[in-house]
Design an enzyme around this catalytic site. Sequence first.
Site: not given
Length: 423
Positions: A329, A22, A116, A125, A307
């Site tokens: 993160i 994905k 999400d 950035q 993830d």
Amino acid sequence: MSIMKIHGGHSLHGEVTIGGAKNSVVALIPAAVLADNPVKLDMVPDILDVHNLMLILQSMNVSSYFADGVLQIDPTEIKTGHLPSKAIKKLRASYYFMGALLGKFHRAVVSFPGGDNIGPRPIDQHIRAFEALGAHVTENGDTVYIDATENGLVGAPIFFEMVSVGATINAILAATRARGVTTIHNVAREPEIVDLVAFLNEMGAHISGAGTDVIRIEGVDHLHQQQIHTVIPDRIEAGTYLSLAAAVGDGILIKNVVPEHLQPFIAKLREMGVDLSINDNAIYVQKSGELRGVNVTTAPFPNFATDWQQPLTPLLLTAQSESIITDTIYPQRQKHIAQLQKLGARISVNDCNQIIVHPTPELHGAVVAAGEIRAGAALMIAGLMADGETIVEESDNILRGYDNIERKLTDLHADVELITQLD
């Protein structure tokens, strides 16, 4: 919106084949508009994010056709304009159209993307990278206006203050067709970025350094695909099925994986005591015995991916001792916690935003909601572990990132059903 009904509490067995990544394909599709001829991608996962990106392509007069894992994209009649906010806001990775359209036309107008809600993910950035290449960037409400039509894009050194997958990809897309040489420092090193660079180089780009912390790009005037590009296997999907197999499996073979991409996840499973047999492109997970709790800290590749932390969490509940998850993160990535508690999980968050997972011998079915993709994966695994029926609402979030999920789970002898509800 879909719901997923799960009747859990029994062991699964069989084999599952992992689909294309994905996190690669959501960058490859915007990158395809940089080409001067039709493009084909193979091993594309059948997920909602792909279909939403196809809607965005359609709004730009870019035709696309998806069947049997092959996505065809024809950007030869592309038109620019304000991209549709409804489709853009459904997934955050749509912001890759900023870099792709800037590289193609030297201008882009994009609504600030959605996706999400897992905490702050600013695009400062990205903007600084575009400005370093000579673009003028302004924001009005939730819309970003990027323009370099006066002088074009010119290669330049770019330095990221922090490692960002999204900013790295957008900078690559914009710089690929800029004049001169761009060097991007402190870039992300994820396999999905290596996959994107391979795709661009196959079309005639001159990019080196992917997989290291410095990428060098010599801008080119044209990109032309000469061979179909095969998307790499999805390491996050693979990690999800590894966790599922260790939690509720009675011998499960997971095929089409790249073990090198999974090393941090594999290391944690082995630290827990999970018995794995690994070959070049498949992993067999034995039925688990007693497992140990572990401490997990997420960090950019090649470390443990953010993830992965949610799909791993249900497995940690089966351990004989406490586990601690620290997400460096996205510290606020905790949408699964309250939902897992509804299933009986002994799990909490401390004052340092760490997730504390206590041994939980039994889970029970409940009605829960998938607040985002990976939270949904955690609830799906927990539902398979739980006694009785679990209903996962907002399951469209799972479908955004997991290919053919109902069929794959059914092939493992899970009792699951996806039901589409009318709004």
